[in-house]
Design a protein around this motif. Structure first.
Motif, short mmCIF file in Angstrom:
data_model
loop_
_atom_site.label_atom_id
_atom_site.label_comp_id
_atom_site.label_asym_id
_atom_site.label_seq_id
_atom_site.Cartn_x
_atom_site.Cartn_y
_atom_site.Cartn_z
N GLU A 323 -10.07 7.58 -22.07
CA GLU A 323 -10.77 7.15 -20.87
C GLU A 323 -10.47 8.17 -19.76
O GLU A 323 -9.32 8.56 -19.57
CB GLU A 323 -10.30 5.76 -20.42
CG GLU A 323 -10.58 4.64 -21.41
CD GLU A 323 -12.05 4.24 -21.45
OE1 GLU A 323 -12.79 4.61 -20.51
OE2 GLU A 323 -12.44 3.58 -22.43
N CYS A 324 -11.50 8.59 -19.05
CA CYS A 324 -11.34 9.57 -17.96
C CYS A 324 -11.96 9.02 -16.68
O CYS A 324 -13.06 8.45 -16.71
CB CYS A 324 -12.00 10.90 -18.31
SG CYS A 324 -11.40 11.67 -19.81
N GLU A 325 -11.27 9.23 -15.57
CA GLU A 325 -11.78 8.80 -14.27
C GLU A 325 -11.38 9.84 -13.23
O GLU A 325 -10.25 10.33 -13.25
CB GLU A 325 -11.20 7.43 -13.90
CG GLU A 325 -11.72 6.86 -12.60
CD GLU A 325 -11.10 5.51 -12.25
OE1 GLU A 325 -11.30 5.04 -11.12
OE2 GLU A 325 -10.40 4.95 -13.12
N VAL A 326 -12.30 10.16 -12.34
CA VAL A 326 -11.99 11.12 -11.28
C VAL A 326 -12.27 10.48 -9.92
O VAL A 326 -13.02 9.52 -9.81
CB VAL A 326 -12.81 12.42 -11.42
CG1 VAL A 326 -12.45 13.15 -12.69
CG2 VAL A 326 -14.30 12.15 -11.36
N LEU A 328 -10.33 8.73 -7.92
CA LEU A 328 -9.87 7.36 -7.71
C LEU A 328 -8.97 7.22 -6.49
O LEU A 328 -8.76 6.12 -5.99
CB LEU A 328 -9.17 6.84 -8.96
CG LEU A 328 -7.83 7.47 -9.38
CD1 LEU A 328 -7.08 6.49 -10.28
CD2 LEU A 328 -8.04 8.76 -10.11
N ALA A 336 -7.45 12.45 -10.69
CA ALA A 336 -7.99 12.04 -11.99
C ALA A 336 -6.97 11.19 -12.72
O ALA A 336 -5.76 11.36 -12.56
CB ALA A 336 -8.35 13.27 -12.83
N THR A 339 -6.40 8.87 -19.77
CA THR A 339 -5.73 7.93 -20.66
C THR A 339 -6.13 8.22 -22.10
O THR A 339 -7.33 8.28 -22.41
CB THR A 339 -6.09 6.47 -20.31
OG1 THR A 339 -5.87 6.25 -18.92
CG2 THR A 339 -5.27 5.50 -21.12
N GLN A 344 -0.78 8.10 -20.63
CA GLN A 344 -1.63 8.18 -19.43
C GLN A 344 -1.01 9.13 -18.41
O GLN A 344 0.20 9.11 -18.17
CB GLN A 344 -1.78 6.79 -18.82
CG GLN A 344 -2.75 6.71 -17.66
CD GLN A 344 -2.86 5.29 -17.13
OE1 GLN A 344 -1.93 4.80 -16.47
NE2 GLN A 344 -3.97 4.62 -17.43
N SER A 444 -8.74 16.87 -12.27
CA SER A 444 -8.44 16.75 -10.84
C SER A 444 -8.80 18.04 -10.10
O SER A 444 -9.23 18.00 -8.95
CB SER A 444 -6.97 16.40 -10.63
OG SER A 444 -6.12 17.51 -10.85
N ASP A 447 -12.45 17.93 -9.57
CA ASP A 447 -12.73 16.93 -8.53
C ASP A 447 -12.43 17.48 -7.14
O ASP A 447 -13.05 17.09 -6.15
CB ASP A 447 -11.91 15.67 -8.80
CG ASP A 447 -12.23 14.54 -7.83
OD1 ASP A 447 -13.42 14.22 -7.68
OD2 ASP A 447 -11.29 13.98 -7.24
N ALA A 535 -17.07 12.41 -17.46
CA ALA A 535 -16.50 12.04 -16.16
C ALA A 535 -16.87 13.07 -15.09
O ALA A 535 -17.27 12.72 -13.98
CB ALA A 535 -14.98 11.90 -16.27
#
Length: 734
Positions: A323-326, A328, A336, A339, A344, A444, A447, A535
């Protein structure tokens, strides 16, 4: 007095010399290695008695760079070498990781290796010489390890492999690879590369391995000539304890290991271990029970893996869910969350100016780093309650590996004039945290608006090998790392490999097995990149609004003094007024970092006005600073002054001169060139709409000032004549 033994060979266009028998003669092993004018002394000390109640090899390695080796005196208040630098720690790890596989399980005598750089030659890197000297000292110490190691560094310049390139050559090399090996197998690899293919990397390893053979033969010759009495290597055997554990608890251990979740598996395993300890503590020592229990666990896990059944149910090439998220974190410049299974990493990137660069002082150079990457491993990541501490060797090593993975794809300082700091905090750990750091930091950075050449992903490969049967594992968990035979970390982009690090627990692996691992890693990296791209697939067009605005401008070199001012007075005023940070370089380049775009632009305009010449035909805002009978002196384009002659003014302006020109009033002027004395020539920008000042106070003060100046001029002239007379008389006085 001394019975010194010396062996040498031609190596890298110079002499590689090994000496023993003269220095540090009370230690178990002592070798002074010399390549060119670089000299490193390595000393091995071995405790004759095993350390009680331990369950691991008590090996410690310390690499030190003495300032005197490079003709330097240490900085700081104490003027002596202090705590180890990052480079010293990383080199210590290189030596440690190379020699540790030579020891079999169950050897508990303390071993200490200290390698000290005594003389430094920029043409020959001291870390490789330290590896060779440490291996030679170990070989002559009396320990019968069965194998002798050699080491080399490999570079790639103009598609040609270079053995042990100099510091200068490494600046232009696409590959920086250090490896340690025996005659037949490789024990350690670490590299940074410019997105090279698997084939090129493998050829570099093969080239280095072949080059090492001559070093190994040299060490063997020294070993034969300086042979010491063999030290009895008493390995602790726990087979009898294992038999007791298997008889009563084998099925329970196997059942505990069936839990796919790490915490559940650990909890179940701890409960079984507590039962084992309670049942066997009167018969066997606690540390032997622990070793035997781990051996039984390893046997179960390894047999499952060889049947293509991993603890969490994956097959050997399968990668855990990602799972990737930027973006946040709202106020940071880039963030970023990456996980992968139960591992993680929270990665955060901060952008700063060149004044935030880190000064790095080493033997080979004193440099400034504009890319910093810090890896943090808090105790909560594995649900422990120990006190947080300063970064240790492991954290520094993992952070540097991730740095090597990212560094080849960063923009140049000229194209992106920011100092970049990325922090990876491991918020949950179950294997491969350094490679999670690579992925998280890459996200990151994008981002934050850092224009990476390509996104970078990393994967940790494992190995379970029994005789000729083996399995290569993709994306290993902590248990597979601990109970397996290899931890092979591979990082790269869609175009090639950027970093490698290989640690093994068996005697070594050959190039064929490494090729299989690299090819399998390539599939994993491509898979991870495809998920990361969902992402964020490229860098953001602009940096965060919370990041400073940084621009590089150019001024004339002979104007630098004007920009700085006496004692830095002018540049301090610019910084205090605009809130910007300004750094002026000797070549005339100026870095301006403002908290906002408006602040940066205000500082830029100010600096350019002071540090450049006006352009002919350009119009500038000007301020009246002095009035004369023949016109007005105005300041424009920073601190430049020129006369607006009354005869050059339009008739409509002449008629209302006193109303338009008064000290402090703003007008616009056009720069038209230079006169014969190189003075600035300007004209008033003609504007038919110029109106007299509406405030009569300005006009009255202006007229009063003009009248006072006219009245004062004859008196000023008289005073000047008197002053000249006084000056002319001074020559008659002693």
């Amino acid at each position: 007095m001394f019975k010194e033994i010396i062996k040498e060979i031609d190596y890298c266009g110079d002499k590689l010399i090994l000496k023993t028998g003269k220095i540090a003669r009370q230690a178990n092993g002592s070798v002074l290695a010399q390549l060119g004018k670089t000299q490193v002394l390595s000393v091995v000390s071995i405790n004759p008695e095993p350390k009680p109640d331990i369950t691991f090899l008590p090996l410690s390695v310390h690499y030190r760079e003495m300032a005197f080796a490079g003709g330097k005196i240490p900085g700081g208040f104490t003027k002596r070498e202090g705590k180890p630098s990052d480079k010293e720690i990383l080199t210590s790890r290189l030596i440690d990781r190379s020699i540790r596989p030579l020891f079999s399980d169950g050897y508990f005598n303390e071993i200490q290796v200290i390698s000290t750089v005594l003389s430094y030659d920029p043409d020959h890197s001291p870390d490789v010489v330290a590896l060779i000297s440490a291996f030679a000292a170990l070989a002559t110490s009396g320990l019968d390890l069965g194998e002798v190691l050699g080491a080399a560094r490999v570079g790639l310049i103009d598609d040609e492999f270079i053995l042990n390139p100099s510091a200068e050559q490494r600046q232009n090399s696409k590959l920086d690879l250090v490896l340690a090996a025996t005659d037949s197998s490789i024990t350690m690899v670490e590299s940074e590369s410019a997105e090279l293919s698997n084939e090129v990397i493998l050829k570099g390893i093969e080239f280095g391995h072949k080059s090492i053979i001559s070093v190994i033969n040299l060490i063997k010759a020294l070993q034969e000539a300086a042979a010491k009495d063999k030290i009895a290597m008493n390995y602790a055997t726990v087979s009898h304890v294992e038999a007791d554990i298997k008889e009563a608890f084998f099925d329970k251990i196997k059942e505990a290991l069936k839990n796919s979740a790490k915490q559940d598996r650990d909890e179940a395993s701890k409960k079984v271990y507590a039962e084992v300890t309670e049942a066997l503590s009167e018969k066997h020592s606690t540390n032997f029970i622990y070793l035997a229990y781990e051996n039984v666990k390893a046997e179960i896990v390894r047999s499952l893996i060889l049947k293509d059944k991993r603890l969490d149910g994956r097959h050997c090439e399968e990668i855990r869910r990602i799972e990737c998220e930027v973006g946040l974190l709202h106020k940071t410049h880039g963030s970023a969350l990456f996980t992968r299974g139960e591992t993680q990493a929270l990665a955060v990137t901060t952008l700063g100016s060149s004044q935030d660069e880190q000064w790095v002082e080493n033997l080979d150079s004193d440099t400034k780093e504009h890319f910093l990457l810090h890896y943090i491993f808090p105790p909560y990541s594995v649900n422990e309650t120990s006190s947080p501490k300063a970064a240790g060797r492991r954290e520094i090593g993992h952070g540097r590996l991730a740095w090597k993975a990212i560094n080849p794809v960063l923009p140049t300082k000229d194209s992106f004039p920011y100092t970049i700091r990325s922090v990876s905090e491991i918020t949950s750990s179950n294997g491969s945290t350094s490679m999670a750091t690579v992925c998280g930091v890459s996200l990151s950075l994008m981002d934050a608006g850092v224009p990476l050449k390509n996104p970078v992903a990393g994967i940790a490969m494992g190995l379970v090998k029994e005789e000729k049967e083996f399995k290569i594992l993709s994306d290993i968990m902590a248990d597979e790392d601990f109970l397996g035979d290899m931890d092979f970390k591979v990082a790269g982009t869609k175009d090639g490999i950027t970093a490698l690090q290989m640690d093994i627990k068996i005697k070594g692996i050959d190039e064929g097995l490494m090729e299989q691992a690299l090819n399998q890693a390539r599939k994993g990296i491509n898979h991870i990149l495809s998920i990361m791209n969902k992402a964020i697939s490229g860098h953001r067009e602009d940096v965060s609004p919370y990041a400073p605005t940084i621009k590089m401008i150019k001024i004339l070199k002979d104007k630098i003094k004007e920009v700085l001012g006496a004692g830095g007075k002018v540049i301090k005023e610019i910084c205090e007024t605009t809130g910007a940070k300004i750094k002026v370089f000797e070549d005339g380049n100026v870095e301006v970092a403002g908290p906002t775009l408006a602040a940066a632009q205000k500082a830029i305009d100010w600096v350019l006005a002071l540090g450049t010449e006006p352009e002919i035909g350009s119009v500038y805002d000007a301020e009246v600073i002095k009035l004369l009978e023949i016109g007005a002196i105005v300041k424009f384009n920073g601190n430049k002054e020129s006369l607006l002659h009354i005869n050059d003014l339009p008739t409509s302006v002449k008629e209302k001169f006193n109303q338009v020109f008064f000290i402090g009033n703003k007008v616009q002027v056009k720069f038209i060139g230079y006169d014969s004395k190189k003075r600035y020539k300007i004209n008033l920008k003609h504007d038919e709409n110029i109106e007299p000042a509406q405030n009569n106070e300005h006009v009255n003060k202006n007229n009063e000032r003009n009248n006072n100046e006219r009245k004062a001029r004859p008196e000023r002239k008289k005073n000047n004549e008197e002053s000249n007379q006084v000056v002319s008389q001074r020559k008659y006085f002693n």
